[in-house]
Scaffold this active site. Structure first.
Site, mmCIF file in Angstrom:
data_model
loop_
_atom_site.group_PDB
_atom_site.id
_atom_site.type_symbol
_atom_site.label_atom_id
_atom_site.label_comp_id
_atom_site.label_asym_id
_atom_site.label_seq_id
_atom_site.Cartn_x
_atom_site.Cartn_y
_atom_site.Cartn_z
ATOM 1 N N THR A 183 -4.635 2.775 -3.020
ATOM 2 C CA THR A 183 -5.286 3.900 -3.670
ATOM 3 C C THR A 183 -5.306 3.599 -5.171
ATOM 4 O O THR A 183 -4.288 3.207 -5.709
ATOM 5 C CB THR A 183 -4.437 5.173 -3.398
ATOM 6 O OG1 THR A 183 -4.009 5.120 -2.062
ATOM 7 C CG2 THR A 183 -5.199 6.428 -3.648
ATOM 8 N N ASP B 104 0.842 -1.186 0.000
ATOM 9 C CA ASP B 104 0.000 0.000 0.000
ATOM 10 C C ASP B 104 0.887 1.249 0.000
ATOM 11 O O ASP B 104 0.617 2.202 0.721
ATOM 12 C CB ASP B 104 -0.915 -0.032 1.229
ATOM 13 C CG ASP B 104 -2.107 0.895 1.083
ATOM 14 O OD1 ASP B 104 -2.383 1.334 -0.062
ATOM 15 O OD2 ASP B 104 -2.751 1.203 2.102
ATOM 16 N N LYS C 195 1.973 4.601 -0.931
ATOM 17 C CA LYS C 195 1.253 5.756 -1.476
ATOM 18 C C LYS C 195 1.739 7.004 -0.738
ATOM 19 O O LYS C 195 2.434 6.886 0.277
ATOM 20 C CB LYS C 195 -0.259 5.559 -1.302
ATOM 21 C CG LYS C 195 -0.666 5.350 0.126
ATOM 22 C CD LYS C 195 -2.120 4.962 0.250
ATOM 23 C CE LYS C 195 -2.455 4.717 1.716
ATOM 24 N NZ LYS C 195 -3.767 4.171 1.911
ATOM 25 N N ASN D 273 2.069 7.432 3.048
ATOM 26 C CA ASN D 273 3.009 6.563 3.754
ATOM 27 C C ASN D 273 4.466 6.984 3.579
ATOM 28 O O ASN D 273 5.368 6.300 4.049
ATOM 29 C CB ASN D 273 2.856 5.116 3.276
ATOM 30 C CG ASN D 273 1.509 4.552 3.659
ATOM 31 O OD1 ASN D 273 0.949 4.943 4.672
ATOM 32 N ND2 ASN D 273 0.976 3.658 2.846
ATOM 33 N N ASP E 296 4.127 2.192 7.812
ATOM 34 C CA ASP E 296 3.119 1.136 7.611
ATOM 35 C C ASP E 296 3.653 -0.109 6.919
ATOM 36 O O ASP E 296 2.854 -0.895 6.396
ATOM 37 C CB ASP E 296 1.908 1.647 6.818
ATOM 38 C CG ASP E 296 0.970 2.459 7.690
ATOM 39 O OD1 ASP E 296 1.292 2.624 8.885
ATOM 40 O OD2 ASP E 296 -0.048 2.927 7.185
#
Ligand code: ADE
Length: 435
Positions: free
Chosen positions: A185, A145, A147, A150, A163
Site C-alpha cells: 500500500t 506487505d 499493512k 495483515n 500473510d
C-alpha cells in the site's frame, strides 16, 4: 449442494458450501488484488478457520511454479504466537486455498480507528510485531506487505500477523538477489521501493513496522496527502512530524525506523535493544517440538530392519547411494541431506553426535540405537536427524538430514560446529549435499 471448488472464478460470498468435503465455507472476511478470504468451519472438529483463495494463474504467471512448493513448505513451518498459522494448503485446477488459523478479534486497526493507542499499548503491539518479524527474518522469510489488513487480533487481543511469506509467491527475484516489482500500500511503502532499484525484504519490513508504530501512537499516517505525488515525495524525503504527546525515546526510535536509507535503518537486533522497546519486553519462548522431523520419516520405504533394530541398506539404497545421491525422496523442500560412510559402530557415532550437540547447547529430543534427533539454534531454527544404516559387517552409512535456514545462524551449526566434530568418524564419498 455444489462444491465450492466447482464454483466459477469468483466464489460466492454468502452461500454455505463445502470445500473438498472438509470445510464449510461461510462469509467473506476480506479481499485483495488477487485473493479472497472466507470464514469457514472444519466439518470434523467444528473449529473456525480462514480460507484464502488465490487464483493459481496469478501465482504461476511469473514462472514461479517451482517456488510455490518451497514457499508453502516454509510458511507451514512458521510457528509463532503472533503469526497466523498456515494449517493446510488445498488446490484444484484454478485455485490454491490456504487454510489459516482464524483470528477472532478482527483487524487491529479497526481498534486504532476508534482512538489512538497509549504509548504503553503501542509498545505492547509493536513488541509483538517485532517478535513475529524477527522470527520470520531469522528463517529467511520476509513479509514485504505489512499493512493494517495483515494485522489481526486473537480472542485474547494479542497480535496475529497474517500473510507472512505469501507476497513472495507473486513476486520476482532478480539475479542480484534483490526483490523486485512494486508492491504494498503506498502509505506503507519504503522509499527504496519507490525508487524501483530493487530492495531488501528485511529492510522494507522494518520501514513498514515504523509506519505501523507511528499510526498506533498518533492515530494517523506519517506520510499522507490527497495528492499521490506529494505523498511519494514526503516518503522519499522522510518528511514526517511526530505528534506532541510522543516521548523523546519513542521519537528517537521512530526516526531510526523511518530512516530513508535502508543501509543505516535500524535492524531487528538493534530494535530489541532499544531503550523504549525494551520496557516490559518478554521474549517469546519457543518450544522446538513442532520443528521435529516426524518419526516415520526416518524409515526409508526401501529399508528393512534387522533384529538389532539397525536398518540394513537394500539394493535400492545402495544403487541410489552410489549413483549420484538422489536423496530427493527423503527430503522435502526445506531439508538438506548428506550421507557418509563410517567404520565406527553406530553407538559410537550416536554418542559423538550427542556429545557435540550438547557441547553446542542443542537439545537431543530423541536418542535411539540407530538414530538421534537434535534441535536448537536461534529461535529453534535448526533441526537435525542422524540415522545409521548397516551396509556391510564393517561399514555403516550415516544419513544426516537437516532443516535450517540458509541465511539464518542455524545454517552454521552443522557446517562449523557439528560436522567438524564428527570428522574423525565420517568419510565423505560423493557430492557434498543436495537440496
Ligand atoms: N481476515 C484475513 N485473514 C483472517 C484470519 N486468518 N482470521 C480472521 N480474519 C481474517
Amino acid at each position: 449442494m455444489p462444491a465450492i471448488e466447482d464454483a466459477g472464478d469468483d466464489l460466492p460470498s454468502t452461500a454455505e458450501k463445502t470445500l473438498f468435503g472438509k470445510y464449510e465455507v461461510g462469509r467473506l472476511l476480506g479481499y485483495g488484488a488477487f485473493a479472497k478470504v472466507y470464514h469457514a468451519r472444519d466439518v470434523r472438529t467444528e473449529q473456525s478457520v480462514a480460507i484464502k483463495a488465490i487464483n493459481k494463474q496469478r501465482i504461476l504467471k511469473g514462472g514461479l511454479a517451482a517456488n510455490v512448493k518451497r514457499e508453502i513448505s516454509i510458511m507451514r513451518r512458521l510457528r509463532h504466537p503472533n503469526i497466523v498459522r498456515l494449517l493446510e494448503v488445498l488446490a484444484n485446477k484454478k485455485k490454491i486455498y490456504f487454510v489459516l488459523e482464524f483470528a477472532k478479534g478482527g483487524e487491529l486497526f479497526a481498534k486504532v480507528a476508534k482512538s489512538r493507542f497509549s504509548e504503553h499499548l503501542s509498545r505492547r503491539y509493536f513488541q509483538q510485531l517485532i517478535s513475529a518479524v524477527g522470527y520470520c527474518h531469522s528463517r529467511g522469510v520476509y513479509h514485504r506487505d505489512l499493512k493494517p489488513e495483515n494485522l489481526l487480533l486473537d480472542e485474547n487481543w494479542n497480535l496475529k500477523v497474517t500473510d507472512f511469506g505469501l507476497s513472495a509467491l507473486t513476486e520476482q527475484i532478480r539475479p542480484d538477489g534483490l526483490l523486485h516489482t512494486l508492491c504494498g500500500t503506498p502509505a506503507y511503502v519504503a522509499p527504496e521501493i519507490l525508487s524501483k532499484k530493487g530492495y531488501d525484504g528485511a529492510k522494507v519490513d522494518i520501514w513498514s513496522c515504523g509506519i505501523i508504530l507511528f499510526v498506533l501512537n498518533a492515530g494517523y499516517l506519517p506520510f499522507n496527502d490527497p495528492n499521490l505525488m506529494v505523498m511519494y515525495r514526503k516518503i522519499y524525503n522522510g518528511e514526517f512530524r511526530v505528534p506532541r504527546w510522543t516521548s523523546p525515546d519513542l521519537k528517537r526510535l521512530l526516526s531510526r525506523l523511518l530512516d530513508t536509507n535502508p543501509q543505516t535503518r535500524i535492524t531487528v537486533d538493534e530494535i530489541i535493544n532499544d531503550p523504549w522497546f525494551k520496557i516490559d519486553y518478554k521474549e517469546v519462548e519457543f518450544h522446538c517440538d513442532h520443528l521435529e522431523l516426524k518419526d516415520d520419516e526416518y524409515d526409508s520405504p526401501t529399508s528393512t530392519s534387522t533384529s538389532d533394530n539397525l536398518k540394513v541398506m537394500n539394493a535400492f539404497d545402495i544403487i541410489s547411494f552410489s549413483s549420484g545421491y538422489n536423496l530427493s525422496r527423503l527430503l522435502d523442500d526445506r531439508e538438506v541431506g548428506e550421507r557418509f560412510l563410517s567404520t565406527a559402530s553406530p553407538e559410537k557415532i550416536i554418542e559423538k553426535v550427542v556429545e557435540v550437540a550438547e557441547g553446542e547447547r542443542l537439545t537431543v529430543v530423541t536418542r535411539r540405537e540407530s538414530c538421534v534427533k537434535v534441535v536448537g539454534g536461534h529461535n529453534c531454527n535448526f533441526v537435525m536427524a542422524v540415522e545409521i544404516k548397516r551396509l556391510t559387517d564393517e561399514l555403516v552409512v550415516v544419513e544426516v538430514r537437516r532443516i535450517d535456514s540458509e541465511v539464518g545462524p542455524g545454517h552454521h551449526i552443522w557446517k562449523d560446529k557439528i560436522r567438524p566434530g564428527l570428522s574423525n568418524l565420517l568419510y565423505k564419498t560423493g557430492p557434498a549435499s543436495c537440496r
